[in-house]
Design a protein around this motif. Structure first.
Motif, PDB file in Angstrom:
ATOM      1  N   HIS A 187       8.000 -15.350  -6.284  1.00 50.65           N
ATOM      2  CA  HIS A 187       9.132 -15.815  -7.089  1.00 50.65           C
ATOM      3  C   HIS A 187       8.822 -15.486  -8.541  1.00 50.65           C
ATOM      4  CE1 HIS A 187      11.496 -18.613  -9.540  1.00 50.65           C
ATOM      5  NE2 HIS A 187      12.374 -18.584  -8.560  1.00 50.65           N
ATOM      6  N   ASN A 188       9.690 -14.719  -9.177  1.00 49.70           N
ATOM      7  CA  ASN A 188       9.473 -14.282 -10.557  1.00 49.70           C
ATOM      8  C   ASN A 188      10.604 -14.814 -11.430  1.00 49.70           C
ATOM      9  OD1 ASN A 188       9.196 -12.844 -13.010  1.00 49.70           O
ATOM     10  ND2 ASN A 188       8.250 -11.113 -11.961  1.00 49.70           N
ATOM     11  N   GLY A 189      10.268 -15.618 -12.428  1.00 50.97           N
ATOM     12  CA  GLY A 189      11.266 -16.169 -13.333  1.00 50.97           C
ATOM     13  C   GLY A 189      11.234 -17.679 -13.339  1.00 50.97           C
ATOM     14  N   SER A 190      12.040 -18.261 -14.206  1.00 55.89           N
ATOM     15  CA  SER A 190      12.098 -19.715 -14.317  1.00 55.89           C
ATOM     16  C   SER A 190      12.557 -20.325 -12.997  1.00 55.89           C
ATOM     17  CB  SER A 190      13.078 -20.101 -15.437  1.00 55.89           C
ATOM     18  OG  SER A 190      13.141 -21.494 -15.592  1.00 55.89           O
ATOM     19  N   GLY A 191      11.955 -21.456 -12.660  1.00 55.15           N
ATOM     20  CA  GLY A 191      12.359 -22.093 -11.408  1.00 55.15           C
ATOM     21  C   GLY A 191      11.584 -23.357 -11.136  1.00 55.15           C
ATOM     22  N   ASP A 192      12.295 -24.373 -10.626  1.00 50.92           N
ATOM     23  CA  ASP A 192      11.628 -25.604 -10.225  1.00 50.92           C
ATOM     24  C   ASP A 192      11.354 -25.577  -8.728  1.00 50.92           C
ATOM     25  OD1 ASP A 192      14.093 -26.085  -8.979  1.00 50.92           O
ATOM     26  OD2 ASP A 192      14.747 -27.541 -10.490  1.00 50.92           O
ATOM     27  N   VAL A 193      10.884 -26.682  -8.194  1.00 49.89           N
ATOM     28  CA  VAL A 193      10.506 -26.759  -6.778  1.00 49.89           C
ATOM     29  C   VAL A 193      11.670 -26.365  -5.873  1.00 49.89           C
ATOM     30  CG1 VAL A 193       9.894 -28.364  -4.934  1.00 49.89           C
ATOM     31  CG2 VAL A 193       8.639 -28.427  -7.092  1.00 49.89           C
ATOM     32  N   GLN A 194      12.857 -26.889  -6.141  1.00 51.57           N
ATOM     33  CA  GLN A 194      14.014 -26.600  -5.295  1.00 51.57           C
ATOM     34  C   GLN A 194      14.412 -25.135  -5.361  1.00 51.57           C
ATOM     35  OE1 GLN A 194      15.304 -28.556  -3.030  1.00 51.57           O
ATOM     36  NE2 GLN A 194      16.785 -26.987  -2.415  1.00 51.57           N
ATOM     37  N   LYS A 233      11.925 -23.083  -3.392  1.00 53.75           N
ATOM     38  CA  LYS A 233      12.178 -23.303  -1.963  1.00 53.75           C
ATOM     39  C   LYS A 233      13.368 -22.465  -1.489  1.00 53.75           C
ATOM     40  CE  LYS A 233      13.027 -26.936   1.450  1.00 53.75           C
ATOM     41  NZ  LYS A 233      13.174 -28.381   1.687  1.00 53.75           N
ATOM     42  N   GLU A 234      14.433 -22.456  -2.270  1.00 57.59           N
ATOM     43  CA  GLU A 234      15.625 -21.685  -1.903  1.00 57.59           C
ATOM     44  C   GLU A 234      15.332 -20.184  -1.914  1.00 57.59           C
ATOM     45  OE1 GLU A 234      18.616 -22.992  -4.634  1.00 57.59           O
ATOM     46  OE2 GLU A 234      18.840 -24.958  -3.664  1.00 57.59           O
ATOM     47  N   PHE A 235      14.514 -19.751  -2.880  1.00 57.51           N
ATOM     48  CA  PHE A 235      14.133 -18.333  -2.936  1.00 57.51           C
ATOM     49  C   PHE A 235      13.374 -17.933  -1.674  1.00 57.51           C
ATOM     50  CE2 PHE A 235      10.711 -15.265  -3.909  1.00 57.51           C
ATOM     51  CZ  PHE A 235      11.476 -14.167  -4.247  1.00 57.51           C
ATOM     52  N   PHE A 236      12.442 -18.770  -1.221  1.00 58.89           N
ATOM     53  CA  PHE A 236      11.701 -18.478   0.001  1.00 58.89           C
ATOM     54  C   PHE A 236      12.641 -18.421   1.214  1.00 58.89           C
ATOM     55  CE2 PHE A 236       7.406 -20.384  -1.651  1.00 58.89           C
ATOM     56  CZ  PHE A 236       7.272 -19.305  -2.507  1.00 58.89           C
ATOM     57  N   GLU A 237      13.606 -19.333   1.273  1.00 59.40           N
ATOM     58  CA  GLU A 237      14.562 -19.356   2.393  1.00 59.40           C
ATOM     59  C   GLU A 237      15.412 -18.087   2.407  1.00 59.40           C
ATOM     60  OE1 GLU A 237      14.791 -21.451   4.787  1.00 59.40           O
ATOM     61  OE2 GLU A 237      13.560 -23.134   4.114  1.00 59.40           O
ATOM     62  N   ILE A 238      15.950 -17.714   1.251  1.00 60.81           N
ATOM     63  CA  ILE A 238      16.788 -16.520   1.148  1.00 60.81           C
ATOM     64  C   ILE A 238      15.977 -15.269   1.461  1.00 60.81           C
ATOM     65  CG2 ILE A 238      18.095 -15.069  -0.479  1.00 60.81           C
ATOM     66  CD1 ILE A 238      18.885 -17.737  -1.892  1.00 60.81           C
ATOM     67  N   SER A 239      14.747 -15.226   0.958  1.00 59.66           N
ATOM     68  CA  SER A 239      13.867 -14.076   1.197  1.00 59.66           C
ATOM     69  C   SER A 239      13.577 -13.896   2.681  1.00 59.66           C
ATOM     70  CB  SER A 239      12.551 -14.246   0.436  1.00 59.66           C
ATOM     71  OG  SER A 239      12.765 -14.275  -0.954  1.00 59.66           O
ATOM     72  N   THR A 240      13.383 -15.013   3.381  1.00 57.47           N
ATOM     73  CA  THR A 240      13.109 -14.950   4.820  1.00 57.47           C
ATOM     74  C   THR A 240      14.244 -14.258   5.562  1.00 57.47           C
ATOM     75  OG1 THR A 240      11.805 -16.985   4.695  1.00 57.47           O
ATOM     76  CG2 THR A 240      12.565 -16.326   6.860  1.00 57.47           C
ATOM     77  N   GLU A 241      15.472 -14.580   5.199  1.00 55.53           N
ATOM     78  CA  GLU A 241      16.636 -13.954   5.844  1.00 55.53           C
ATOM     79  C   GLU A 241      16.715 -12.469   5.507  1.00 55.53           C
ATOM     80  OE1 GLU A 241      18.546 -15.367   8.171  1.00 55.53           O
ATOM     81  OE2 GLU A 241      17.085 -16.994   7.939  1.00 55.53           O
ATOM     82  N   PHE A 299       3.992 -15.615   0.883  1.00 55.29           N
ATOM     83  CA  PHE A 299       4.780 -15.988  -0.293  1.00 55.29           C
ATOM     84  C   PHE A 299       3.875 -16.453  -1.426  1.00 55.29           C
ATOM     85  CE2 PHE A 299       8.247 -16.613   2.924  1.00 55.29           C
ATOM     86  CZ  PHE A 299       9.136 -15.694   2.374  1.00 55.29           C
ATOM     87  N   ASP A 300       4.410 -16.358  -2.652  1.00 55.11           N
ATOM     88  CA  ASP A 300       3.705 -16.760  -3.875  1.00 55.11           C
ATOM     89  C   ASP A 300       4.746 -17.404  -4.783  1.00 55.11           C
ATOM     90  OD1 ASP A 300       2.474 -16.889  -6.384  1.00 55.11           O
ATOM     91  OD2 ASP A 300       1.694 -14.852  -6.324  1.00 55.11           O
ATOM     92  N   MET A 301       4.462 -18.602  -5.294  1.00 52.12           N
ATOM     93  CA  MET A 301       5.423 -19.318  -6.137  1.00 52.12           C
ATOM     94  C   MET A 301       5.531 -18.768  -7.548  1.00 52.12           C
ATOM     95  SD  MET A 301       2.307 -20.727  -6.241  1.00 52.12           S
ATOM     96  CE  MET A 301       2.161 -21.853  -4.855  1.00 52.12           C
ATOM     97  N   GLY A 302       4.620 -17.873  -7.944  1.00 49.05           N
ATOM     98  CA  GLY A 302       4.748 -17.183  -9.222  1.00 49.05           C
ATOM     99  C   GLY A 302       4.390 -18.012 -10.441  1.00 49.05           C
ATOM    100  N   ILE A 303       3.246 -18.680 -10.391  1.00 44.61           N
ATOM    101  CA  ILE A 303       2.792 -19.474 -11.540  1.00 44.61           C
ATOM    102  C   ILE A 303       2.647 -18.569 -12.769  1.00 44.61           C
ATOM    103  CG2 ILE A 303       0.912 -20.878 -12.473  1.00 44.61           C
ATOM    104  CD1 ILE A 303       2.498 -22.285 -10.263  1.00 44.61           C
ATOM    105  N   GLY A 304       3.279 -18.996 -13.886  1.00 45.56           N
ATOM    106  CA  GLY A 304       3.158 -18.256 -15.136  1.00 45.56           C
ATOM    107  C   GLY A 304       4.123 -17.103 -15.304  1.00 45.56           C
ATOM    108  N   PHE A 305       4.900 -16.805 -14.290  1.00 44.25           N
ATOM    109  CA  PHE A 305       5.849 -15.695 -14.372  1.00 44.25           C
ATOM    110  C   PHE A 305       7.229 -16.222 -14.764  1.00 44.25           C
ATOM    111  CE2 PHE A 305       2.461 -13.558 -12.270  1.00 44.25           C
ATOM    112  CZ  PHE A 305       2.627 -12.211 -12.534  1.00 44.25           C
TER     113      PHE A 305
END
Length: 269
Positions: A141-148, A151-159, A173-179
């Motif tokens: 996940h690259n860019g601003s984003g909170d937990v939700q 989570k939505e990015f991971f769900e969409i990516s899976t599809e 998957f990687d949550m993208g700390i610092g990105f």
């Protein structure tokens, strides 16, 4: 659980996998120039394997805040001699930290087993390279984003990955700390992994020497943030992180092994 990545099967679950960082760059934020010479990069990779790394992540372009991107051709020019020198000298999977399909394709043809893609975008071009080669693919996940949002990015990516016919056991998957994130978002993502981790997929944490560690510890020198990193690693492992990407294998491995031992003890009870 098994993560398949081109000739290698990496077991994750009870054992936390350690990914050692080797930056073949003159300008990375904490170690730019340390491994810019191919010979130095090879020595560092070999040492990391000896110290306990499970994967070596080779990056030929800095992705620090404010970095100046280099072309795909320049990135490959830096990476190619290292891969040639490394052939037969390490027995663990190699990862290429790249978002360029051109570099990814050449890398998997030269011994790389994993594409560590920080782009935050799933393209058909990269997907076809992963599908054809059987390589592992780290989706960040690259860019601003909170937990939700993560989570939505991971769900969409899976599809999207299903539509590209990429096998589930090739994906991490990687949550993208610092990105593109605030320090508050970084802290929340490290602390709340269990709320957004995608079941059945390995999750990678990359906080090594980053600004979020400075935020929590006050340590200005990136190379001296080891103890803060161990604390972040521990919180992440208890939350469910499977892979820790780091610079200091020798120094951090004790903290990682202790954290997973405590977590496994908790689970056994």
């Amino acid at each position: 659980m098994i993560w398949n990545c081109k000739k290698f099967e990496l077991e994750y679950g009870k054992k936390t996998l350690i990914m050692g960082i080797v930056n073949i760059t003159p300008d990375s934020f904490s170690d730019g120039g340390d491994n810019f010479k191919p010979e130095d990069a090879v020595k560092t990779a070999q040492l990391m394997e000896k110290q306990g790394a499970d994967i070596i992540d080779l990056g030929a372009q800095s992705t620090r805040p404010g970095h100046i991107p280099v072309s795909a051709e320049e990135e490959w020019k830096r990476l190619e001699p290292v891969l040639k020198l490394l052939k037969g000298k390490v027995n663990i999977p190699l990862s290429a930290d790249t978002y360029y399909p051109y570099v990814a394709e050449k890398a998997v043809q030269n011994g790389v087993s994993i594409i560590n893609d920080v782009s935050g975008v799933i393209t058909s071009e990269m997907a076809q390279i992963v599908k054809k080669s059987g390589a592992g693919w780290i989706i960040m996940h690259n860019g601003s984003g909170d937990v939700q949002e993560v989570k939505e990015f991971f769900e969409i990516s899976t599809e999207k990955l299903k539509n590209e016919e990429i096998k589930k056991n090739q994906i991490c998957f990687d949550m993208g700390i610092g990105f593109g994130k605030t320090r508050k978002q970084d802290m929340s993502l490290i602390s709340n992994i269990s709320h957004y981790k995608k079941d059945g997929y390995p999750l990678l944490l990359g906080t090594s020497r980053k600004r979020v560690i400075k935020e929590g510890t006050g340590q200005e020198n990136p190379k001296m943030r080891i103890y803060g990193n161990i604390a972040a690693d521990t919180a992440a492992i208890f939350g469910g992180a499977d892979i820790i990407r780091l610079h200091d294998v020798e120094k951090e491995i004790q903290g990682i092994r202790m954290a997973e031992a405590l977590k496994n003890s908790l689970m056994d009870n």
